[in-house]
Design a protein around this motif. Structure first.
Motif, PDB file in Angstrom:
ATOM      1  N   THR A   1       1.047  -1.631  -0.134  1.00  0.00           N
ATOM      2  CA  THR A   1      -0.228   0.512  -0.122  1.00  0.00           C
ATOM      3  C   THR A   1       0.869   1.219   0.315  1.00  0.00           C
ATOM      4  O   THR A   1       0.626   2.649  -0.283  1.00  0.00           O
ATOM      5  CB  THR A   1      -1.261  -0.159   0.832  1.00  0.00           C
ATOM      6  N   MET A   2       1.846   1.463   0.976  1.00  0.00           N
ATOM      7  CA  MET A   2       2.731   2.144   0.771  1.00  0.00           C
ATOM      8  C   MET A   2       3.515   2.783  -0.536  1.00  0.00           C
ATOM      9  O   MET A   2       3.476   3.992  -1.023  1.00  0.00           O
ATOM     10  CB  MET A   2       4.080   2.386   1.356  1.00  0.00           C
ATOM     11  N   VAL A   3       3.346   1.956  -2.266  1.00  0.00           N
ATOM     12  CA  VAL A   3       3.785   1.949  -2.718  1.00  0.00           C
ATOM     13  C   VAL A   3       2.854   3.603  -3.850  1.00  0.00           C
ATOM     14  O   VAL A   3       3.423   4.377  -4.827  1.00  0.00           O
ATOM     15  CB  VAL A   3       3.424   1.135  -3.604  1.00  0.00           C
ATOM     16  N   TYR A   4       1.844   3.521  -3.660  1.00  0.00           N
ATOM     17  CA  TYR A   4       0.919   4.399  -3.597  1.00  0.00           C
ATOM     18  C   TYR A   4       1.404   5.968  -3.239  1.00  0.00           C
ATOM     19  O   TYR A   4       1.104   5.780  -1.916  1.00  0.00           O
ATOM     20  CB  TYR A   4      -1.031   3.768  -3.856  1.00  0.00           C
ATOM     21  N   ARG A   5       0.968   7.265  -3.593  1.00  0.00           N
ATOM     22  CA  ARG A   5       0.695   8.251  -3.644  1.00  0.00           C
ATOM     23  C   ARG A   5      -0.338   8.572  -3.430  1.00  0.00           C
ATOM     24  O   ARG A   5      -1.092   8.295  -3.610  1.00  0.00           O
ATOM     25  CB  ARG A   5       1.690   9.041  -4.843  1.00  0.00           C
ATOM     26  N   GLY A   6       0.133   9.254  -1.951  1.00  0.00           N
ATOM     27  CA  GLY A   6      -1.690   9.879  -1.590  1.00  0.00           C
ATOM     28  C   GLY A   6      -2.073   9.401  -0.341  1.00  0.00           C
ATOM     29  O   GLY A   6      -3.571   9.422   0.061  1.00  0.00           O
ATOM     30  N   LEU A   7      -1.282   7.962   0.110  1.00  0.00           N
ATOM     31  CA  LEU A   7      -1.798   6.999   0.647  1.00  0.00           C
ATOM     32  C   LEU A   7      -1.411   7.213   1.692  1.00  0.00           C
ATOM     33  O   LEU A   7       0.090   6.195   2.118  1.00  0.00           O
ATOM     34  CB  LEU A   7      -1.851   5.792   0.150  1.00  0.00           C
TER      35      LEU A   7
ATOM     36  N   GLY B   1      -7.754  12.135  10.252  1.00  0.00           N
ATOM     37  CA  GLY B   1      -7.013  12.054   9.176  1.00  0.00           C
ATOM     38  C   GLY B   1      -7.347  11.602   8.012  1.00  0.00           C
ATOM     39  O   GLY B   1      -7.272  12.055   6.411  1.00  0.00           O
ATOM     40  N   LEU B   2      -7.271  10.644   7.972  1.00  0.00           N
ATOM     41  CA  LEU B   2      -8.479   9.679   7.614  1.00  0.00           C
ATOM     42  C   LEU B   2      -9.203   9.961   6.454  1.00  0.00           C
ATOM     43  O   LEU B   2      -9.016   9.709   5.296  1.00  0.00           O
ATOM     44  CB  LEU B   2      -8.579   8.086   7.491  1.00  0.00           C
ATOM     45  N   ILE B   3     -10.001   9.779   6.437  1.00  0.00           N
ATOM     46  CA  ILE B   3     -11.569  10.192   6.198  1.00  0.00           C
ATOM     47  C   ILE B   3     -11.032  11.331   5.466  1.00  0.00           C
ATOM     48  O   ILE B   3     -11.031  11.229   4.029  1.00  0.00           O
ATOM     49  CB  ILE B   3     -12.171  10.348   7.340  1.00  0.00           C
ATOM     50  N   ASP B   4     -10.653  12.804   5.679  1.00  0.00           N
ATOM     51  CA  ASP B   4     -10.133  13.354   4.636  1.00  0.00           C
ATOM     52  C   ASP B   4      -8.745  13.254   3.402  1.00  0.00           C
ATOM     53  O   ASP B   4      -9.437  13.501   2.116  1.00  0.00           O
ATOM     54  CB  ASP B   4      -9.445  14.878   4.816  1.00  0.00           C
ATOM     55  N   GLU B   5      -8.403  11.916   3.886  1.00  0.00           N
ATOM     56  CA  GLU B   5      -7.258  11.839   2.915  1.00  0.00           C
ATOM     57  C   GLU B   5      -7.986  10.984   1.495  1.00  0.00           C
ATOM     58  O   GLU B   5      -8.052  11.244   0.798  1.00  0.00           O
ATOM     59  CB  GLU B   5      -6.255  10.813   3.716  1.00  0.00           C
ATOM     60  N   VAL B   6      -9.107   9.543   2.105  1.00  0.00           N
ATOM     61  CA  VAL B   6      -9.674   9.337   1.673  1.00  0.00           C
ATOM     62  C   VAL B   6     -11.020  10.036   0.349  1.00  0.00           C
ATOM     63  O   VAL B   6     -10.668   9.939  -0.927  1.00  0.00           O
ATOM     64  CB  VAL B   6     -10.963   7.950   2.110  1.00  0.00           C
ATOM     65  N   ARG B   7     -11.432  11.374   1.099  1.00  0.00           N
ATOM     66  CA  ARG B   7     -12.691  12.104   0.284  1.00  0.00           C
ATOM     67  C   ARG B   7     -11.675  13.007  -0.512  1.00  0.00           C
ATOM     68  O   ARG B   7     -12.324  12.726  -1.867  1.00  0.00           O
ATOM     69  CB  ARG B   7     -13.264  13.114   1.033  1.00  0.00           C
ATOM     70  N   ALA B   8     -10.100  13.528  -0.632  1.00  0.00           N
ATOM     71  CA  ALA B   8      -9.353  13.740  -1.509  1.00  0.00           C
ATOM     72  C   ALA B   8      -9.251  13.062  -2.281  1.00  0.00           C
ATOM     73  O   ALA B   8      -9.088  12.971  -3.930  1.00  0.00           O
ATOM     74  CB  ALA B   8      -8.404  14.377  -0.895  1.00  0.00           C
ATOM     75  N   LEU B   9      -8.524  11.552  -2.299  1.00  0.00           N
ATOM     76  CA  LEU B   9      -8.219  10.586  -3.324  1.00  0.00           C
ATOM     77  C   LEU B   9     -10.024  10.111  -4.167  1.00  0.00           C
ATOM     78  O   LEU B   9      -9.553  10.013  -5.648  1.00  0.00           O
ATOM     79  CB  LEU B   9      -8.073   9.391  -2.686  1.00  0.00           C
TER      80      LEU B   9
ATOM     81  N   LYS C   1     -11.315   1.327   2.278  1.00  0.00           N
ATOM     82  CA  LYS C   1     -12.665   0.366   1.991  1.00  0.00           C
ATOM     83  C   LYS C   1     -13.784   0.520   2.508  1.00  0.00           C
ATOM     84  O   LYS C   1     -14.478   0.581   2.439  1.00  0.00           O
ATOM     85  CB  LYS C   1     -12.169  -0.620   1.391  1.00  0.00           C
ATOM     86  N   GLU C   2     -13.432   1.004   3.593  1.00  0.00           N
ATOM     87  CA  GLU C   2     -14.195   0.542   4.960  1.00  0.00           C
ATOM     88  C   GLU C   2     -14.589   2.323   5.054  1.00  0.00           C
ATOM     89  O   GLU C   2     -15.761   2.772   5.363  1.00  0.00           O
ATOM     90  CB  GLU C   2     -13.741   0.840   6.188  1.00  0.00           C
ATOM     91  N   VAL C   3     -13.724   3.412   4.660  1.00  0.00           N
ATOM     92  CA  VAL C   3     -14.150   4.474   4.991  1.00  0.00           C
ATOM     93  C   VAL C   3     -14.601   5.354   3.511  1.00  0.00           C
ATOM     94  O   VAL C   3     -15.469   6.304   3.414  1.00  0.00           O
ATOM     95  CB  VAL C   3     -12.319   5.977   4.958  1.00  0.00           C
ATOM     96  N   VAL C   4     -14.452   4.496   2.635  1.00  0.00           N
ATOM     97  CA  VAL C   4     -15.490   4.781   1.241  1.00  0.00           C
ATOM     98  C   VAL C   4     -16.967   4.306   1.612  1.00  0.00           C
ATOM     99  O   VAL C   4     -18.048   4.990   1.055  1.00  0.00           O
ATOM    100  CB  VAL C   4     -14.870   3.761  -0.118  1.00  0.00           C
TER     101      VAL C   4
END
Length: 304
Positions: free
Chosen positions: A37-43, A213-221, A238-241
């Motif tokens: 998962t760390m391979v992805y920018r923004g996560l 910040g996880l919820i805001d992070e997912v919203r921005a993604l 996936k849970e925050v989505v």
């Protein structure tokens, strides 16, 4: 014969990253992340990604190397890890591979499978089927062709999609493709604490991520990358989505996140129990694992 590469692995929440950063204060180490998962920018928040300050202090490789809307598989990671290891060694430093994505580590240490490269169009169609039909139906299809591959995917949707994609495109399951020989030798230290020692940390970490910040992070993604099926299958995201879509309440999403992490930890214990090759098990985690890590590392590699 290739020089030996040290690998630090273990279940989630066992303190691998903090121990590796601490060890880098005592030896000429650069870290090679083995985290899918760390391979992805923004996560960032949901992956406990190392901070900018930590990455400035200790070089990290294979972090933030892919967009959230692109596929990133084991073959791509192993090839990039082999390249990073070669470059780190060329600088006279020690590449320390750190992470809990076991199938990445198996590909590096045991050899890559010779399966065909990913077919993104087929994978997209399978992701849609997974959303519509659920994992059980797709797992049954895979199990009918290869019980070995069905066991290997172990509830991981990304691995399930990839295995089915290979099966449908080639007519052969992944297990039918022999691996190529590994290009590095690995010495693995597996953190192996009692499971109960991790449970409180898992619960606390999930709550902290939701509140910081996880919820805001997912919203921005979602705003920038409305279609990113692979990244959004990551635990926490996936849970925050589902929370943002109104399918779950805040507490339901948080509890689902905690349960998902705990299921992953159980699978990691299963996968790592009979790890092949040069393996040492350390029945500790976090701060308590530090003396054992130093002893294991210093037997093979120079400490300053």
């Amino acid at each position: 014969m290739q020089p030996t590469v040290p690998v630090l692995t273990g279940p989630s929440a066992s303190g691998k990253s903090s121990l590796a950063l601490r060890l880098a204060q005592h030896a000429p180490i650069e870290l090679v992340s083995a985290d899918a998962t760390m391979v992805y920018r923004g996560l960032d928040v949901g992956t406990d990604k190392p901070s900018a300050a930590e990455r400035a202090r200790v070089p990290h490789h294979l972090v933030d190397v892919a967009r959230p809307d692109e596929a990133y598989d084991m073959v791509r990671w192993v090839e990039a890890a082999e390249h990073a290891i070669t470059e780190v060694r060329a600088r006279g430093r020690i590449p320390l591979v750190v992470g809990g994505t076991v199938y990445y580590l198996r590909g590096l240490c045991e050899g890559l499978p010779t399966t065909p490269p990913p077919g993104e169009a087929v994978q997209q169609a399978i992701w849609a089927e997974l959303e519509r039909l659920g994992a059980e139906a797709l797992l049954a299809e895979l199990a009918a062709a290869s019980p070995v591959d069905a066991a290997r995917v172990a509830g991981n949707p990304r691995r399930l999609v990839r295995a089915l994609e290979v099966l449908r495109r080639s007519g052969r399951p992944p297990a039918a493709f022999p691996p190529r020989p590994p290009r590095v030798r690995c010495a693995k230290l597996v953190l192996w604490p009692e499971r109960a020692a991790l449970k409180d940390k898992v619960w606390e970490r999930a709550r902290w991520q939701f509140e910081h910040g996880l919820i805001d992070e997912v919203r921005a993604l979602l705003e920038h990358y409305p279609c990113m099926p692979t990244a959004l299958q990551s635990i926490g995201y996936k849970e925050v989505v589902r929370y943002l879509r109104g399918e779950w309440s805040y507490e339901e999403a948080l509890e689902a996140d905690r349960r998902a992490v705990w299921r992953l930890i159980k699978r990691q214990y299963t996968w790592l129990r009979r790890e092949p090759g040069d393996v040492t098990y350390l029945p500790r985690a976090g701060e308590a694992a530090w003396p054992g890590l130093v002893f294991w590392f210093s037997r093979r590699f120079p400490l300053s």
